[in-house]
Design a protein around this motif. Structure first.
Motif, PDB file in Angstrom:
ATOM      1  N   GLU A  56       0.836  -1.192   0.000  1.00  0.00           N
ATOM      2  CA  GLU A  56       0.000   0.000   0.000  1.00  0.00           C
ATOM      3  C   GLU A  56       0.878   1.251   0.000  1.00  0.00           C
ATOM      4  O   GLU A  56       1.637   1.480   0.946  1.00  0.00           O
ATOM      5  CB  GLU A  56      -0.924   0.017   1.219  1.00  0.00           C
ATOM      6  N   VAL A 116       3.613   2.042  -1.534  1.00  0.00           N
ATOM      7  CA  VAL A 116       5.046   1.797  -1.357  1.00  0.00           C
ATOM      8  C   VAL A 116       5.868   2.710  -2.266  1.00  0.00           C
ATOM      9  O   VAL A 116       5.685   2.725  -3.490  1.00  0.00           O
ATOM     10  CB  VAL A 116       5.394   0.323  -1.644  1.00  0.00           C
ATOM     11  N   SER A 153      14.415  -1.273   2.400  1.00  0.00           N
ATOM     12  CA  SER A 153      13.351  -0.649   3.187  1.00  0.00           C
ATOM     13  C   SER A 153      12.682   0.456   2.378  1.00  0.00           C
ATOM     14  O   SER A 153      13.369   1.368   1.885  1.00  0.00           O
ATOM     15  CB  SER A 153      13.919  -0.047   4.481  1.00  0.00           C
ATOM     16  N   SER A 197       3.353   0.699   3.214  1.00  0.00           N
ATOM     17  CA  SER A 197       3.434  -0.500   4.051  1.00  0.00           C
ATOM     18  C   SER A 197       3.392  -1.758   3.184  1.00  0.00           C
ATOM     19  O   SER A 197       2.810  -1.764   2.103  1.00  0.00           O
ATOM     20  CB  SER A 197       2.284  -0.533   5.057  1.00  0.00           C
ATOM     21  N   ILE A 198       4.029  -2.808   3.692  1.00  0.00           N
ATOM     22  CA  ILE A 198       4.009  -4.122   3.042  1.00  0.00           C
ATOM     23  C   ILE A 198       3.692  -5.148   4.114  1.00  0.00           C
ATOM     24  O   ILE A 198       4.394  -5.238   5.122  1.00  0.00           O
ATOM     25  CB  ILE A 198       5.365  -4.462   2.396  1.00  0.00           C
ATOM     26  N   THR A 199       2.633  -5.903   3.893  1.00  0.00           N
ATOM     27  CA  THR A 199       2.276  -6.932   4.866  1.00  0.00           C
ATOM     28  C   THR A 199       2.277  -8.304   4.194  1.00  0.00           C
ATOM     29  O   THR A 199       1.885  -8.450   3.037  1.00  0.00           O
ATOM     30  CB  THR A 199       0.889  -6.680   5.485  1.00  0.00           C
ATOM     31  N   GLN A 226       1.280  -9.330   8.610  1.00  0.00           N
ATOM     32  CA  GLN A 226       2.390  -8.781   9.382  1.00  0.00           C
ATOM     33  C   GLN A 226       3.140  -7.736   8.564  1.00  0.00           C
ATOM     34  O   GLN A 226       3.487  -7.986   7.405  1.00  0.00           O
ATOM     35  CB  GLN A 226       3.371  -9.882   9.793  1.00  0.00           C
ATOM     36  N   ASP A 227       3.400  -6.607   9.167  1.00  0.00           N
ATOM     37  CA  ASP A 227       4.170  -5.549   8.519  1.00  0.00           C
ATOM     38  C   ASP A 227       5.635  -5.977   8.473  1.00  0.00           C
ATOM     39  O   ASP A 227       6.299  -6.061   9.512  1.00  0.00           O
ATOM     40  CB  ASP A 227       4.021  -4.245   9.306  1.00  0.00           C
ATOM     41  N   SER A 260       8.285  -4.543   7.543  1.00  0.00           N
ATOM     42  CA  SER A 260       9.282  -3.543   7.935  1.00  0.00           C
ATOM     43  C   SER A 260       9.502  -3.504   9.441  1.00  0.00           C
ATOM     44  O   SER A 260      10.516  -2.988   9.919  1.00  0.00           O
ATOM     45  CB  SER A 260       8.863  -2.150   7.438  1.00  0.00           C
ATOM     46  N   ARG A 261       8.561  -4.059  10.192  1.00  0.00           N
ATOM     47  CA  ARG A 261       8.659  -4.023  11.651  1.00  0.00           C
ATOM     48  C   ARG A 261       9.242  -5.307  12.240  1.00  0.00           C
ATOM     49  O   ARG A 261       9.471  -5.396  13.446  1.00  0.00           O
ATOM     50  CB  ARG A 261       7.279  -3.770  12.259  1.00  0.00           C
ATOM     51  N   ARG A 267      11.595 -12.076  11.920  1.00  0.00           N
ATOM     52  CA  ARG A 267      11.926 -11.859  10.507  1.00  0.00           C
ATOM     53  C   ARG A 267      12.405 -13.160   9.861  1.00  0.00           C
ATOM     54  O   ARG A 267      12.057 -13.459   8.715  1.00  0.00           O
ATOM     55  CB  ARG A 267      12.998 -10.776  10.373  1.00  0.00           C
TER      56      ARG A 267
END
Length: 256
Positions: free
Chosen positions: A10, A12, A57, A62-64, A68-69, A71-72, A78
Motif C-alpha cells: 500500500e 510503497v 526498506s 506499508s508491506i504486509t 504482518q508488517d 518492515s517491523r 523476521r
C-alpha cells in the motif's frame, strides 16, 4: 484487502538519491494466486520484490505478509517470515563450488532447519526429480550443466523447503523458446501442485500468458493496470496495450 490476501503493498515508495523508482505501489496478491508484474527494464520490478523480502526498506507505505508488517519484523520473527519464501533468481545464482545437490539443499545445510547431509541429499534428489532431472545430476557441478538444466536446479532449490510464497525473477532469461516453455510449464505445475502464492517479474509475454492468474503493469513507479491475465489483450489501458504488442509509439518512452 480481503481475508485471503497473502501479500499487500500500500503506497510503497522508494527513491535512490534523486531517482524515484517506486512512487506509490498498491498491489494485493491473494493466497494461492500467481501474480506477474510486467514492465520495461528499470521500472522497479526487482526493487518491489526486494522491498517485500525486506532486503530494501521502502521510504513510505506499508508491506504486509499474512497481515504482518515486514518492515517491523526483527530477529527471529523476521527469520520465520523469510522461511515462507523461496526464490528462483534471474541468473540461476548457483554456487559454482558446490555440487548440484548441495545447491538444492543449501537452506537445509546452512539454515535454521538444518538436516543431516544424507537426509538433505535425499531431499535434493527428490526435488531434482520433480523438475525433470535424474539423480545422477546431483553429483555434478553447475558448470557441467546446460543453461536449461541450471534453471531447473534453481527451481528445485526454490521449492526445496516447501515455501508458501515463491518469487520468480525473469525465469526464462537466456533460454531458447523451447526450453523457456518447458520452464514455464514446470513453474505453473509446481505452483498449482504446492498451492503456493507466486510473484513473478518478467518482460516475456509468453511467460506471462503461461504462468499468470493476474497481471500488474508497473511503469513510472506505480501500478498502471492490474487484472486477470485473460484481459491483457482486451484492455484499453495504453501502457498495457503498448507493452503487450511491443509498439514503439505510446506512453512508454524507449530508453535511447
Amino acid at each position: 484487502m480481503t481475508e485471503t490476501a497473502k501479500i499487500v503493498l500500500e503506497g510503497v515508495a522508494k527513491s535512490f538519491g534523486s531517482k524515484h523508482v517506486l512512487r506509490g505501489v498498491d498491489l494485493c496478491v491473494q493466497q494461492g494466486q500467481s501474480t506477474v508484474i510486467i514492465g520495461g527494464s528499470g521500472t522497479g520490478k526487482s526493487v518491489t520484490l526486494k522491498c517485500v523480502l525486506g532486503l530494501i526498506s521502502p521510504d513510505a507505505g506499508s508491506i504486509t505478509v499474512d497481515g504482518q508488517d515486514v518492515s517491523r519484523l526483527r530477529g527471529r520473527a523476521r527469520e520465520t517470515m523469510l522461511d515462507k519464501f523461496g526464490m528462483l533468481f534471474q541468473g540461476g545464482a548457483l554456487f559454482d563450488s558446490l555440487l548440484v545437490w548441495e545447491n538444492v539443499a543449501f537452506r537445509m545445510l546452512q539454515g535454521r532447519r538444518k538436516l543431516p547431509r544424507h537426509d538433505a541429499r535425499d531431499l535434493a534428489i527428490e526435488k531434482l526429480r520433480r523438475v525433470g532431472l535424474t539423480p545422477e545430476t546431483a553429483d555434478l557441478y553447475p558448470a557441467e550443466l546446460s543453461g536449461g538444466m541450471q534453471k531447473r536446479v534453481g527451481l528445485a532449490r526454490a521449492i526445496a523447503a516447501e515455501p508458501e510464497i515463491i518469487f520468480f525473477d525473469e525465469p526464462t532469461t537466456g533460454l531458447d523458446p523451447i526450453m523457456a516453455d518447458v520452464i514455464n510449464e514446470l513453474i505453473r505445475e509446481i505452483v498449482v501442485e504446492m498451492g503456493a502464492t507466486a510473484m513473478t517479474i518478467t518482460h516475456d509475454m509468453s511467460s506471462v500468458r503461461k504462468i499468470a492468474d493476474r497481471v500488474a503493469m508497473l511503469h513510472d513507479g506505480v501500478i498502471q493496470w492490474e487484472g486477470p491475465v485473460d484481459d491483457i489483450d482486451a484492455t484499453e489501458n495504453p501502457y498495457v496495450h503498448q507493452f503487450v504488442n511491443g509498439l514503439a509509439e505510446g506512453p512508454i518512452e524507449a530508453i535511447r
